[in-house]
Design an enzyme around this catalytic site. Structure first.
Site, mmCIF file in Angstrom:
data_model
loop_
_atom_site.group_PDB
_atom_site.id
_atom_site.type_symbol
_atom_site.label_atom_id
_atom_site.label_comp_id
_atom_site.label_asym_id
_atom_site.label_seq_id
_atom_site.Cartn_x
_atom_site.Cartn_y
_atom_site.Cartn_z
ATOM 1 N N ARG A 180 0.808 -1.220 0.000
ATOM 2 C CA ARG A 180 0.000 0.000 0.000
ATOM 3 C C ARG A 180 0.848 1.281 0.000
ATOM 4 O O ARG A 180 0.446 2.301 0.552
ATOM 5 C CB ARG A 180 -0.948 0.040 1.204
ATOM 6 C CG ARG A 180 -2.009 -1.024 1.209
ATOM 7 C CD ARG A 180 -3.010 -0.797 0.070
ATOM 8 N NE ARG A 180 -4.205 -1.601 0.277
ATOM 9 C CZ ARG A 180 -4.299 -2.903 -0.073
ATOM 10 N NH1 ARG A 180 -3.281 -3.519 -0.673
ATOM 11 N NH2 ARG A 180 -5.409 -3.569 0.156
ATOM 12 N N SER A 231 -10.361 0.625 3.798
ATOM 13 C CA SER A 231 -9.581 0.266 4.987
ATOM 14 C C SER A 231 -8.905 1.512 5.555
ATOM 15 O O SER A 231 -8.221 2.227 4.836
ATOM 16 C CB SER A 231 -8.500 -0.749 4.635
ATOM 17 O OG SER A 231 -9.076 -1.944 4.189
ATOM 18 N N GLU A 301 -3.627 3.940 6.386
ATOM 19 C CA GLU A 301 -3.546 3.724 4.935
ATOM 20 C C GLU A 301 -4.143 4.957 4.244
ATOM 21 O O GLU A 301 -3.645 5.409 3.218
ATOM 22 C CB GLU A 301 -4.325 2.468 4.531
ATOM 23 C CG GLU A 301 -4.408 2.325 3.012
ATOM 24 C CD GLU A 301 -5.168 1.107 2.546
ATOM 25 O OE1 GLU A 301 -5.070 0.045 3.191
ATOM 26 O OE2 GLU A 301 -5.864 1.218 1.520
HETATM 27 N N1 EPU Z 1 -11.248 -9.547 10.905
HETATM 28 C C1 EPU Z 1 -11.716 -9.576 12.198
HETATM 29 N N2 EPU Z 1 -12.584 -8.600 12.615
HETATM 30 C C2 EPU Z 1 -12.962 -7.593 11.791
HETATM 31 C C3 EPU Z 1 -12.471 -7.559 10.461
HETATM 32 C C4 EPU Z 1 -11.605 -8.545 10.035
HETATM 33 O O1 EPU Z 1 -11.376 -10.462 12.976
HETATM 34 O O2 EPU Z 1 -13.743 -6.742 12.222
HETATM 35 C C5 EPU Z 1 -10.353 -10.628 10.439
HETATM 36 C C6 EPU Z 1 -11.031 -11.465 9.368
HETATM 37 O O3 EPU Z 1 -11.790 -12.495 9.950
HETATM 38 C C7 EPU Z 1 -9.851 -12.000 8.597
HETATM 39 C C8 EPU Z 1 -8.826 -10.869 8.697
HETATM 40 O O4 EPU Z 1 -9.208 -10.057 9.806
HETATM 41 O O5 EPU Z 1 -9.312 -13.137 9.245
HETATM 42 C C9 EPU Z 1 -8.710 -10.048 7.418
HETATM 43 O O6 EPU Z 1 -9.964 -9.431 7.120
HETATM 44 P P1 EPU Z 1 -10.456 -9.237 5.610
HETATM 45 O O7 EPU Z 1 -10.436 -10.545 4.918
HETATM 46 O O8 EPU Z 1 -11.746 -8.497 5.687
HETATM 47 O O9 EPU Z 1 -9.349 -8.393 4.905
HETATM 48 P P2 EPU Z 1 -8.539 -7.100 5.381
HETATM 49 O O10 EPU Z 1 -7.152 -7.521 5.683
HETATM 50 O O11 EPU Z 1 -9.272 -6.368 6.459
HETATM 51 C C10 EPU Z 1 -7.621 -6.393 3.033
HETATM 52 C C11 EPU Z 1 -7.443 -5.057 2.365
HETATM 53 C C12 EPU Z 1 -8.719 -4.646 1.668
HETATM 54 C C13 EPU Z 1 -9.110 -5.708 0.652
HETATM 55 C C14 EPU Z 1 -9.283 -7.039 1.406
HETATM 56 C C15 EPU Z 1 -9.582 -8.192 0.467
HETATM 57 C C16 EPU Z 1 -5.836 -3.826 3.733
HETATM 58 C C17 EPU Z 1 -5.630 -2.769 4.763
HETATM 59 N N3 EPU Z 1 -7.109 -4.062 3.376
HETATM 60 O O12 EPU Z 1 -8.602 -6.197 4.073
HETATM 61 O O13 EPU Z 1 -8.427 -3.461 0.940
HETATM 62 O O14 EPU Z 1 -10.333 -5.363 0.015
HETATM 63 O O15 EPU Z 1 -8.058 -7.357 2.099
HETATM 64 O O16 EPU Z 1 -8.420 -8.518 -0.259
HETATM 65 O O17 EPU Z 1 -4.851 -4.388 3.236
HETATM 66 C C18 EPU Z 1 -8.449 -1.105 1.155
HETATM 67 O O18 EPU Z 1 -7.211 -1.171 1.087
HETATM 68 O O19 EPU Z 1 -9.059 0.003 1.258
HETATM 69 C C19 EPU Z 1 -9.215 -2.338 1.134
HETATM 70 C C20 EPU Z 1 -10.524 -2.350 1.292
#
Ligand code: EPU
Length: 310
Positions: A180, A231, A301
């Site tokens: 990012r 995010s 981010e």
């Molecule tokens: N989780 C929790 N509680 C929550 C949210 C998430 O425990 O309230 C856990 C989920 O269960 C999972 C892990 O955290 O085990 C990751 O969550 P998720 O799969 O929703 O992905 P993320 O890491 O939060 C990233 C990117 C997103 C992208 C998604 C899908 C970042 C900061 N965010 O989210 O990108 O859409 O993966 O690939 O890297 C963005 O950058 O604006 C964005 C939306």
């Protein structure tokens, strides 16, 4: 009341941009979070050539400016932006078919639209981008990514305008990409993204559309709808910002009309007339609580834009 920037710059900007120069324009409608005060000036550009010419004249005039694409990864302050906002609506797209297909998109193209158009034409590789809000320029700048794909993987080169050095073509290796982030986001040099050549793969419309449907369903099941900046924090190494915010007991917390989503802890929602200061207070609360409880520093981010009290 006129600001310092307005009084000193108006005649020079009016002479260069004429009627295209808009004054005192509220930015909230141009952001995905629907938050943000006025820009002193706003100029809409409709091609990469116009964007380059406008940026060059603003550099020459010594006018502070900032390029706004989809407004999806930014928090604009309630006090707004001193200087000029260039609203990027450069939208030309050219698909190149053959054994090594690619697409050239100007930086104001909405990235998710590009992914859907590529799929409709039977190209794969860019399906991950169908769930990304914002423009191609923003994605190149911030190394946007989702579901295993990111810009660092798919970019061939970016056409950029470099302050003091003119138009250049930067191969992906020169972008300084990390998770990012990029050389552009780190601010090593003042660089404006004009367009991007993005690698595609030969596929079929059915397969590519199928992948997009899967990613879209995954996104809908984990991320909240509504006005947000995507995010808020980067995921810290080996963990997830959303998980940490949930474990800190902060999901659903509200300050004013700003709310940490109860569906996903890393999404901060504007539930009404939310001020940028309310979002900032929630950002500080999340950072402090996660640091105290887990010893992890959450890094933004989202970029903070404009004039702030501190
Ligand atoms: N989780 C929790 N509680 C929550 C949210 C998430 O425990 O309230 C856990 C989920 O269960 C999972 C892990 O955290 O085990 C990751 O969550 P998720 O799969 O929703 O992905 P993320 O890491 O939060 C990233 C990117 C997103 C992208 C998604 C899908 C970042 C900061 N965010 O989210 O990108 O859409 O993966 O690939 O890297 C963005 O950058 O604006 C964005 C939306």
């Amino acid at each position: 009341m006129m600001t310092m920037t307005e009084t000193t710059l108006t005649p020079a900007l009016r002479a260069t941009f004429g009627d295209r120069l808009q004054e005192n324009v509220r930015l909230a409608p141009y952001t995905s979070a629907r938050i943000g005060g006025p820009a002193d000036y706003l100029i809409e550009v409709r091609s990469a050539g116009e964007l380059a010419a406008a940026a060059q004249s603003l550099w020459d005039a010594g006018a502070p400016f900032w390029v706004l694409g989809g407004g999806s990864n930014v928090l604009v302050s309630d006090r707004g932006v001193r200087g000029v906002v260039l609203l990027n609506r450069a939208k030309a797209v050219t698909f190149n078919s053959g054994e090594l297909p690619s697409v050239y998109a100007e930086s104001g193209v909405v990235f998710s639209n590009l992914a859907n158009r590529a799929a409709a034409q039977g190209f794969g590789g860019l399906e991950w981008a169908a769930t990304i809000p914002g423009t191609v320029g923003g994605a190149v700048y911030g190394n946007a990514g989702a579901y295993g794909g990111d810009m660092a993987h798919d970019l061939v080169h970016a056409d950029v305008l470099v302050q003091g050095a003119g138009r250049q073509q930067w191969p992906v290796e020169k972008m300084g990409y990390g998770y990012r982030t990029s050389a552009l986001k780190r601010g090593d040099q003042r660089v404006i993204v004009l367009g991007a050549l993005i690698r595609l793969q030969n596929s079929t419309a059915e397969i590519a559309r199928g992948k997009i449907e899967q990613f879209t369903a995954r996104r809908k099941s984990s991320q909240p709808p509504g006005a947000s900046m995507g995010s808020m924090f980067k995921n810290p190494p080996g963990d997830f910002a959303g998980r940490l915010i949930e474990a800190a007991g902060l999901k659903g917390t509200r300050i004013g009309h700003a709310e940490i989503s109860s569906a996903h802890g890393n999404f901060f929602l504007n539930t009404g007339e939310t001020s940028s200061e309310d979002i900032r207070a929630l950002i500080r609360l999340a950072q402090q609580t996660v640091a105290e409880k887990f010893g992890v520093n959450l890094e933004l981010e989202v970029e903070l834009i404009g004039a702030w009290n501190d």
